[in-house]
Design an enzyme around this catalytic site. Structure first.
Site, PDB file in Angstrom:
ATOM      1  N   TYR A  19      -5.519  -9.426  -0.591  1.00 51.43           N
ATOM      2  CA  TYR A  19      -4.097  -9.096  -0.373  1.00 51.43           C
ATOM      3  C   TYR A  19      -3.295  -9.854  -0.052  1.00 51.43           C
ATOM      4  O   TYR A  19      -2.022  -9.995  -0.608  1.00 51.43           O
ATOM      5  CB  TYR A  19      -4.092  -7.773   0.596  1.00 51.43           C
ATOM      6  CG  TYR A  19      -2.726  -6.926   0.533  1.00 51.43           C
ATOM      7  CD1 TYR A  19      -2.762  -5.528  -0.101  1.00 51.43           C
ATOM      8  CD2 TYR A  19      -1.364  -7.426   0.863  1.00 51.43           C
ATOM      9  CE1 TYR A  19      -1.524  -5.004  -0.289  1.00 51.43           C
ATOM     10  CE2 TYR A  19      -0.547  -6.717   0.970  1.00 51.43           C
ATOM     11  CZ  TYR A  19      -0.362  -5.517   0.206  1.00 51.43           C
ATOM     12  OH  TYR A  19       1.045  -4.731   0.099  1.00 51.43           O
ATOM     13  N   PRO A  50       0.669  -2.317 -10.153  1.00 44.59           N
ATOM     14  CA  PRO A  50       1.519  -2.538  -8.586  1.00 44.59           C
ATOM     15  C   PRO A  50       0.657  -2.505  -7.683  1.00 44.59           C
ATOM     16  O   PRO A  50       1.287  -2.825  -6.643  1.00 44.59           O
ATOM     17  CB  PRO A  50       2.785  -1.689  -9.054  1.00 44.59           C
ATOM     18  CG  PRO A  50       2.658  -0.647  -9.835  1.00 44.59           C
ATOM     19  CD  PRO A  50       1.561  -1.095 -10.676  1.00 44.59           C
ATOM     20  N   TYR A 104      -0.677   2.917   2.162  1.00 47.23           N
ATOM     21  CA  TYR A 104      -1.214   3.212   0.522  1.00 47.23           C
ATOM     22  C   TYR A 104      -2.216   4.414   0.928  1.00 47.23           C
ATOM     23  O   TYR A 104      -3.071   4.530   1.766  1.00 47.23           O
ATOM     24  CB  TYR A 104      -2.287   2.340   0.082  1.00 47.23           C
ATOM     25  CG  TYR A 104      -1.182   0.892  -0.180  1.00 47.23           C
ATOM     26  CD1 TYR A 104      -1.040   0.109   0.696  1.00 47.23           C
ATOM     27  CD2 TYR A 104      -1.199   0.830  -1.474  1.00 47.23           C
ATOM     28  CE1 TYR A 104      -0.154  -1.165   0.024  1.00 47.23           C
ATOM     29  CE2 TYR A 104      -0.419  -0.350  -1.945  1.00 47.23           C
ATOM     30  CZ  TYR A 104       0.053  -1.538  -1.057  1.00 47.23           C
ATOM     31  OH  TYR A 104       0.473  -2.623  -1.487  1.00 47.23           O
ATOM     32  N   LYS A 148       0.852  -7.794  -7.015  1.00 48.90           N
ATOM     33  CA  LYS A 148       0.393  -9.014  -7.325  1.00 48.90           C
ATOM     34  C   LYS A 148       1.331  -9.643  -8.280  1.00 48.90           C
ATOM     35  O   LYS A 148       1.328 -10.993  -8.688  1.00 48.90           O
ATOM     36  CB  LYS A 148      -0.972  -9.137  -7.899  1.00 48.90           C
ATOM     37  CG  LYS A 148      -2.158  -9.042  -6.948  1.00 48.90           C
ATOM     38  CD  LYS A 148      -2.120 -10.115  -5.779  1.00 48.90           C
ATOM     39  CE  LYS A 148      -2.745  -9.933  -4.395  1.00 48.90           C
ATOM     40  NZ  LYS A 148      -2.068 -10.352  -3.422  1.00 48.90           N
ATOM     41  N   HIS A 202       4.487  -9.151   7.274  1.00 49.48           N
ATOM     42  CA  HIS A 202       3.864  -7.903   7.440  1.00 49.48           C
ATOM     43  C   HIS A 202       2.267  -8.350   7.927  1.00 49.48           C
ATOM     44  O   HIS A 202       1.912  -9.262   7.052  1.00 49.48           O
ATOM     45  CB  HIS A 202       3.822  -7.073   6.546  1.00 49.48           C
ATOM     46  CG  HIS A 202       5.094  -6.093   6.477  1.00 49.48           C
ATOM     47  ND1 HIS A 202       4.870  -4.698   5.893  1.00 49.48           N
ATOM     48  CD2 HIS A 202       6.265  -6.373   6.663  1.00 49.48           C
ATOM     49  CE1 HIS A 202       6.129  -4.193   6.291  1.00 49.48           C
ATOM     50  NE2 HIS A 202       6.896  -5.186   6.499  1.00 49.48           N
TER      51      HIS A 202
HETATM   52  C1  PHB Z   1       7.306  -2.435  -3.384  1.00 52.81           C
HETATM   53  O1  PHB Z   1       7.818  -2.442  -2.309  1.00 52.81           O
HETATM   54  O2  PHB Z   1       7.973  -2.126  -4.258  1.00 52.81           O
HETATM   55  C2  PHB Z   1       5.815  -2.468  -3.441  1.00 52.81           C
HETATM   56  C3  PHB Z   1       4.994  -2.794  -2.327  1.00 52.81           C
HETATM   57  C4  PHB Z   1       3.541  -3.004  -2.640  1.00 52.81           C
HETATM   58  C5  PHB Z   1       2.989  -2.536  -3.793  1.00 52.81           C
HETATM   59  C6  PHB Z   1       3.831  -2.225  -4.945  1.00 52.81           C
HETATM   60  C7  PHB Z   1       5.196  -2.014  -4.595  1.00 52.81           C
HETATM   61  O3  PHB Z   1       1.690  -2.407  -3.670  1.00 52.81           O
END
Ligand code: PHB
Ligand code: APR
Length: 389
Positions: A384, A292, A200, A296, A72
């Site tokens: 990130y 989450p 997000y 990280k 990604h």
């Molecule tokens: C996930 O795919 O579970 C996931 C991805 C990004 C995040 C948190 C969880 O920031």
């Protein structure tokens, strides 16, 4: 029994450390309180930084990751009616790989099993002894028998609720914590992801995240109050709420279906210091937790065990204790960096009930700054994809 390094916990931290040590001929035994199936049943995040991919390459456990992982190059950030793509590739020339933590764990377990390295699953009453002395040992119960492992070092990779951190005296360890007043309700489903990239979103109804595991498997999250019960969320209610937390074009593309897994996880920031007490070393969730938002957790566990494995290798191969002496300080530097970023992303993107209007204004101003400043975007991208290791 005797070994060089006794590893407590067969999560990604313990398993990766085991592979790194075995590769250099350093003997190790893993003790895990659960069964392998139970460990593999836990659904966790799925974004790998290049440091994690490199670590898996180093131990030769990355074949499936390179075949099935999805590179990604960016993420989408949404704030009410504004959205903006953070282009990692353009900003910083790096990307991340979407590949589930469960799959990483599965691959590491298979590699360990193929080599015949010792692991005791369903080991109970794991107790650490003499960790401050020169002759540490670990006792545990296995299939009704009492067992003892004598070792040079103990690696506490047993997660937040493990026994290792609790074995360090209270007057030695310092703990820093922030508990957030909300949790994430997660759903895994065999549906086409709503978008090629992660989304997000901050909305008035609360945060949402659209993630994925493959071209046909999605992972979605909704911010919910800590008091919320998963039984109150039918699949229909989940999809309905998620579509209200997406911008209209994304909501139109949302494919719904039966949930394969649904759970609520609280959000917490936590760090314990130092990471070493005598012959015991903490790594991964045993030492720290990140919320989450920013994915990280697994990546920090990987960088901890890279520092730790290199310290043990330096000790055994070069007879040099510098790495061991410096482990705590080195790992904590990267840990606090990831703690800052996860806290920042959480604060930027979640609705805090008790917020005053000023804080809401600040959050909007921060997002406007991100929209308008390539420097701010660069900083987000840099964090990130993973701070330097
Ligand atoms: C996930 O795919 O579970 C996931 C991805 C990004 C995040 C948190 C969880 O920031
Ligand atoms: N004895 C033996 N094993 C234990 C004990 C104990 N007393 N307590 C806990 N364990 C085991 C748990 O059952 C678990 O399998 O230790 C393991 C710890 O694994 P994780 O919780 O996955 O932690 P870690 O390996 O540090 O991985 C960090 O996992 O929790 C996520 O978000 C986190 O992505 C991050 C990653």
């Amino acid at each position: 029994m005797k070994t060089q390094v006794a590893i407590i916990g067969a999560g990604p931290a313990g398993l990766l450390l085991g592979e790194l040590l075995t590769k250099e001929g350093i003997d190790n035994i893993i003790l895990e309180q659960r069964s392998a199936d139970y460990v593999l049943g836990r659904i966790r995040a799925g974004v790998l930084e290049s440091v994690t991919v490199d670590a898996l390459d180093r131990v030769g456990v990355s074949q499936r990751l390179h075949q099935e992982g999805l590179p990604h190059d960016g993420i989408e950030l949404v704030f009410e009616d504004m959205h903006h793509r953070i282009d990692f590739k353009k900003l910083i020339g790096k990307s991340v790989v979407v590949y589930g933590q469960t799959e990483v764990t599965r691959d590491l377990m298979a590699a360990r099993q193929a080599k015949g390295t010792t692991t005791y699953y369903e080991a109970t009453e794991v107790t650490l002894h003499n960790i401050k002395e020169n002759d540490p040992y670990v006792t545990f119960m296995y299939q009704g028998q009492s067992m003892t492992i004598y070792c040079d070092f103990i690696a506490g990779c047993d997660g937040f609720h493990g026994v290792s951190r609790k074995s360090i005296p209270d007057n030695v360890i310092k703990e820093y914590e922030r508990v957030y007043p909300f949790g994430w309700l997660g759903v895994l489903s065999d549906t086409k992801p709503v978008s090629d990239e992660l989304i997000y979103s901050y909305t008035e109804r609360g945060f949402s995240l659209c993630s994925q595991r493959s071209a046909t498997r999605s992972r979605y999250y909704l911010q919910v109050p800590l008091t919320e019960k998963v039984e109150n969320w039918s699949d229909e209610r989940f999809w309905d709420e998620l579509s209200q937390r997406l911008y209209p074009e994304a909501a139109r593309h949302l494919e719904t279906g039966e949930s394969l897994e649904k759970s609520i996880a609280p959000l917490r920031s936590f760090v314990s210091e130092p990471l070493r007490y005598g012959h015991l070393f903490l790594a991964g969730d045993a030492a720290h937790i990140v919320p989450p938002t920013g994915a990280k957790g697994l990546n920090l566990a990987a960088s901890d065990v890279l520092y730790l494995a290199d310290a043990f290798i330096q000790h055994y191969v070069e007879k040099d204790a510098t790495g061991i002496e410096e482990y705590s300080q080195k790992a904590l530097k990267r840990i606090w960096g990831a703690e800052r970023f996860s806290w920042y992303m959480t604060t930027l993107l979640h609705h805090f009930d008790q917020d005053d209007v000023f804080t809401d204004k600040m959050r909007r101003a921060e997002f406007m700054h991100l929209l308008n400043s390539e420097y701010a975007q660069l900083s987000l991208a840099e964090n990130y994809v993973g701070l330097p290791y």
